[in-house]
Scaffold this motif. Structure first.
Motif, PDB file in Angstrom:
ATOM      1  N   ILE A 237      36.841  42.021  47.389  1.00 40.10           N
ATOM      2  CA  ILE A 237      36.992  43.469  47.264  1.00 40.10           C
ATOM      3  C   ILE A 237      37.133  44.102  48.650  1.00 40.10           C
ATOM      4  O   ILE A 237      38.122  44.782  48.941  1.00 40.10           O
ATOM      5  N   TYR A 238      36.140  43.921  49.487  1.00 41.14           N
ATOM      6  CA  TYR A 238      36.129  44.423  50.850  1.00 41.14           C
ATOM      7  C   TYR A 238      35.363  43.450  51.736  1.00 41.14           C
ATOM      8  O   TYR A 238      34.547  42.682  51.263  1.00 41.14           O
TER       9      TYR A 238
ATOM     10  N   GLN B 108      37.621  46.176  56.030  1.00 38.49           N
ATOM     11  CA  GLN B 108      39.003  45.962  55.596  1.00 38.49           C
ATOM     12  C   GLN B 108      39.060  45.745  54.093  1.00 38.49           C
ATOM     13  O   GLN B 108      38.135  45.171  53.504  1.00 38.49           O
ATOM     14  N   LYS B 109      40.145  46.170  53.485  1.00 39.92           N
ATOM     15  CA  LYS B 109      40.345  45.946  52.059  1.00 39.92           C
ATOM     16  C   LYS B 109      40.636  44.481  51.787  1.00 39.92           C
ATOM     17  O   LYS B 109      41.324  43.821  52.570  1.00 39.92           O
TER      18      LYS B 109
ATOM     19  N   ASP C 202      41.578  41.841  48.218  1.00 47.18           N
ATOM     20  CA  ASP C 202      42.677  41.754  47.258  1.00 47.18           C
ATOM     21  C   ASP C 202      42.604  42.800  46.144  1.00 47.18           C
ATOM     22  O   ASP C 202      43.619  43.125  45.531  1.00 47.18           O
TER      23      ASP C 202
ATOM     24  N   ALA D 108      40.728  46.122  46.156  1.00 44.98           N
ATOM     25  CA  ALA D 108      39.908  47.214  46.689  1.00 44.98           C
ATOM     26  C   ALA D 108      40.014  48.513  45.885  1.00 44.98           C
ATOM     27  O   ALA D 108      39.132  49.380  46.015  1.00 44.98           O
ATOM     28  N   GLU D 109      41.030  48.673  45.066  1.00 49.78           N
ATOM     29  CA  GLU D 109      41.219  49.947  44.376  1.00 49.78           C
ATOM     30  C   GLU D 109      40.048  50.260  43.460  1.00 49.78           C
ATOM     31  O   GLU D 109      39.625  49.435  42.653  1.00 49.78           O
TER      32      GLU D 109
ATOM     33  N   TYR E 293      37.029  51.019  44.560  1.00 51.77           N
ATOM     34  CA  TYR E 293      35.789  50.668  45.253  1.00 51.77           C
ATOM     35  C   TYR E 293      35.756  51.311  46.633  1.00 51.77           C
ATOM     36  O   TYR E 293      36.805  51.589  47.211  1.00 51.77           O
ATOM     37  N   SER E 294      34.545  51.539  47.151  1.00 50.88           N
ATOM     38  CA  SER E 294      34.402  51.978  48.538  1.00 50.88           C
ATOM     39  C   SER E 294      33.173  51.315  49.136  1.00 50.88           C
ATOM     40  O   SER E 294      32.258  50.905  48.408  1.00 50.88           O
TER      41      SER E 294
ATOM     42  N   GLN F 159      37.668  53.052  39.178  1.00 48.66           N
ATOM     43  CA  GLN F 159      37.782  51.628  38.844  1.00 48.66           C
ATOM     44  C   GLN F 159      37.881  51.502  37.322  1.00 48.66           C
ATOM     45  O   GLN F 159      36.933  51.825  36.603  1.00 48.66           O
TER      46      GLN F 159
END
Lengths: 113, 111
Positions: free
Chosen positions: A46-47, A56-57, A59, A61-62, A64-65, A82
């Motif tokens: 994820i990150y 860094q992102k 594969d 990452a969308e 998520y933070s 998500q």
């Protein structure tokens, strides 16, 4: 003993809510990671973060933070963006910027209800 | 993202049997890692391999780094009930140092 602590072990979230998963390590590792694991799947990144205040992102990452305000801590927020957040989330760390073998936490199982 | 081809996907064996599983890729790797995951827990590192041709043992477990640097295998001898779990391979890809995981081999032991 050194290790990685993830909390909580189980987490339930209503649709539309953000939730934050905790990850703390006392191994003095530089790099920390978040992976998502679904049944029958491998681990998907994820990150990751190699240094404080930088990440860094991966594969997927969308939705998520993350933040890395301290070397020891790398919390993951699963946002309402998500689409399919129910999964097993694993935090890991490794020494150095080059990723040698990981040490994993025991995971957090997130369920959307 | 790219994943390693890990096989078999699952295995059903009798206690006491030997087990063999492997991971292959079209990419070259400079590190191979083998992990075991118990239900509801994080993976635990079993064996790390850093050189082509390297053969390393950890108790009843033996793993090898393939000569071509594109594959690795893990053997478990004389399986016991606590060997049940999911075994993952992971490789550090040479061209970008990225760690790639296989999808795992689920080991079941029949009584």
């Amino acid at each position: 003993d050194g290790g990685i602590t993830q909390s909580p072990k189980y987490l339930f979230r209503k649709e539309g809510q953000n939730v934050t998963l905790s990850c703390e390590q006392n191994l003095n590792h530089d790099t920390m990671y978040w992976y998502r694991q679904d049944p029958g799947q491998g681990l998907r990144l994820i990150y990751y973060s190699q240094i404080v205040n930088d990440f860094q992102k991966g594969d997927i990452a969308e939705g998520y933070s993350v933040s890395r305000e301290k070397k020891e801590s790398f919390p993951l927020t699963v946002t309402s963006a998500q689409k399919n957040p129910t999964a097993f989330y694993l935090c890991a760390s490794s020494r150095g910027a080059v990723n040698y073998g990981y040490t994993f936490g025991s995971g957090t199982r997130l369920t959307v209800v | 993202g790219q994943q390693l081809n890990q096989s078999p996907q699952s295995m059903f064996i009798q206690e006491g049997e030997d087990v063999s599983m492997n991971c292959t890729s079209s990419s070259i790797f400079n590190t191979w890692l083998w992990y075991k995951q118990d239900p509801g827990e994080g993976p635990v590192l079993l064996i790390a391999l850093y050189k082509a041709g390297e053969l390393t043992s950890n108790g009843r477990l033996t793993a090898q780094f393939g000569i071509t640097r594109k594959d690795s295998f893990l053997n478990i001898s004389a399986s016991i009930p606590s060997d049940v779990g999911i075994y993952f391979c992971a490789g550090r890809r040479s061209r970008d140092d990225k760690i790639i995981f296989g999808k795992g081999t689920r080991l079941h032991i029949l009584p």
